[in-house]
Motif scaffolding. Sequence first.
Motif, mmCIF file in Angstrom:
data_model
loop_
_atom_site.group_PDB
_atom_site.id
_atom_site.type_symbol
_atom_site.label_atom_id
_atom_site.label_comp_id
_atom_site.label_asym_id
_atom_site.label_seq_id
_atom_site.Cartn_x
_atom_site.Cartn_y
_atom_site.Cartn_z
ATOM 1 N N GLY A 175 0.795 -1.216 0.000
ATOM 2 C CA GLY A 175 0.000 0.000 0.000
ATOM 3 C C GLY A 175 0.828 1.267 0.000
ATOM 4 O O GLY A 175 0.536 2.204 -0.761
ATOM 5 N N ILE A 176 1.861 1.329 0.837
ATOM 6 C CA ILE A 176 2.662 2.555 0.883
ATOM 7 C C ILE A 176 3.472 2.723 -0.399
ATOM 8 O O ILE A 176 3.690 3.850 -0.863
ATOM 9 C CB ILE A 176 3.578 2.587 2.127
ATOM 10 N N THR A 177 3.897 1.619 -0.997
ATOM 11 C CA THR A 177 4.610 1.713 -2.283
ATOM 12 C C THR A 177 3.673 2.211 -3.378
ATOM 13 O O THR A 177 4.036 3.079 -4.188
ATOM 14 C CB THR A 177 5.194 0.346 -2.673
ATOM 15 N N GLU A 178 2.463 1.669 -3.398
ATOM 16 C CA GLU A 178 1.468 2.100 -4.378
ATOM 17 C C GLU A 178 1.138 3.580 -4.224
ATOM 18 O O GLU A 178 1.028 4.320 -5.222
ATOM 19 C CB GLU A 178 0.209 1.243 -4.200
ATOM 20 N N LYS A 179 0.998 4.026 -2.979
ATOM 21 C CA LYS A 179 0.685 5.437 -2.720
ATOM 22 C C LYS A 179 1.812 6.343 -3.201
ATOM 23 O O LYS A 179 1.563 7.409 -3.791
ATOM 24 C CB LYS A 179 0.439 5.633 -1.217
ATOM 25 N N LEU A 180 3.058 5.947 -2.971
ATOM 26 C CA LEU A 180 4.187 6.754 -3.418
ATOM 27 C C LEU A 180 4.233 6.840 -4.945
ATOM 28 O O LEU A 180 4.483 7.913 -5.517
ATOM 29 C CB LEU A 180 5.492 6.167 -2.885
ATOM 30 N N GLY A 203 8.555 1.686 6.021
ATOM 31 C CA GLY A 203 8.351 0.285 5.660
ATOM 32 C C GLY A 203 9.326 -0.641 6.362
ATOM 33 O O GLY A 203 8.952 -1.736 6.808
ATOM 34 N N LEU A 204 10.582 -0.215 6.483
ATOM 35 C CA LEU A 204 11.568 -1.030 7.195
ATOM 36 C C LEU A 204 11.201 -1.180 8.663
ATOM 37 O O LEU A 204 11.351 -2.269 9.249
ATOM 38 C CB LEU A 204 12.956 -0.409 7.053
ATOM 39 N N LEU A 205 10.718 -0.111 9.287
ATOM 40 C CA LEU A 205 10.296 -0.184 10.682
ATOM 41 C C LEU A 205 9.169 -1.204 10.855
ATOM 42 O O LEU A 205 9.161 -1.990 11.818
ATOM 43 C CB LEU A 205 9.832 1.190 11.165
ATOM 44 N N VAL A 206 8.222 -1.197 9.926
ATOM 45 C CA VAL A 206 7.102 -2.130 10.000
ATOM 46 C C VAL A 206 7.577 -3.567 9.847
ATOM 47 O O VAL A 206 7.133 -4.470 10.568
ATOM 48 C CB VAL A 206 6.053 -1.782 8.924
ATOM 49 N N VAL A 207 8.499 -3.797 8.931
ATOM 50 C CA VAL A 207 9.014 -5.156 8.703
ATOM 51 C C VAL A 207 9.734 -5.673 9.947
ATOM 52 O O VAL A 207 9.512 -6.822 10.382
ATOM 53 C CB VAL A 207 9.951 -5.184 7.482
ATOM 54 N N VAL A 208 10.600 -4.856 10.526
ATOM 55 C CA VAL A 208 11.348 -5.296 11.708
ATOM 56 C C VAL A 208 10.403 -5.513 12.882
ATOM 57 O O VAL A 208 10.535 -6.482 13.637
ATOM 58 C CB VAL A 208 12.442 -4.270 12.068
ATOM 59 N N PHE A 209 9.419 -4.626 13.045
ATOM 60 C CA PHE A 209 8.419 -4.805 14.099
ATOM 61 C C PHE A 209 7.703 -6.136 13.929
ATOM 62 O O PHE A 209 7.553 -6.914 14.887
ATOM 63 C CB PHE A 209 7.417 -3.658 14.072
#
Length: 282
Positions: A175-180, A203-209
């Motif tokens: 979603g964030i990639t599509e929005k960008l 996005g990296l923060l979300v992946v690590v979380f």
Amino acid sequence: MEGYGLFLALLGSALLLGFLSVVFCLVWVLHYREGLAWDGAAAEFNWHPVLVLTGFVFVQGIAIIVYRLPWTWKCSKVLMKLIHAGLNTIALIFAIISLVAVFDFHNTAKIPNMYSLHSWIGLIAVILYSLQLVLGFVIFLLPFAPIYLRTMLMPIHVYSGLLIFGTVIATVLMGITEKLIFSLKKIPYKDSPEEAMFVNTLGLLVVVFGGIILWMATRPHWKRPLEESSKLQQKIGGKHEGTEERPTKTDCKDTENSDVELNSEARKRNLNLDDSGQRSTM
């Protein structure tokens, strides 16, 4: 708990990363985008990523590992189930409101709905999450389901919960990639403008979380131990996991105090039996 120090480090890291993810998302929509509003314009759409990250990612992640917190092991299973179900309900409410925001924006702007892979998987995740919550409430929280059914469905419940959480993480990244890609006009995404780098970091923060939450949730030595009443029932009746589903208390008491209370109750029963036996022989 084995590896208690590592557990605390991972828990602190997860809380920090989840909080930072929400802050980064707010900075994104407030600083780089149009802000937040509920008027059918682009600012209404911005509620979609904020609510998804806050509820469907952060709150859901905490709901997954709430059973693993060792200082809650003295609390009854019913209390922990209520907390688990409450957090998941909050996450679902946030996800539903986020869907309303994006559909309202699309309809106002005459943008087609449900045409991208992000929208397909996202809607499937919300539907499956809703079913997971309802079935979990009916089978594991209400006292009507038989023990053998709970025992049989528990591994499926755990696996599907982790699968949905992983699916949500993947959907957020799409979603964030599509929005960008759609939003960056003056400097396209491929030229790595400041906003793109900032959101990529999000996005990296979300992946690590998500990775930390999944790791903590799948370590068997960090699993909540069976309650004493459940162990006793297993020894007497040969019952398996699931017998702890119906504790009679919902507060958090020290286990030693609980053992004393159980022993006191047992002594009272024995005295009553002795008295009744003496009366019958008189």
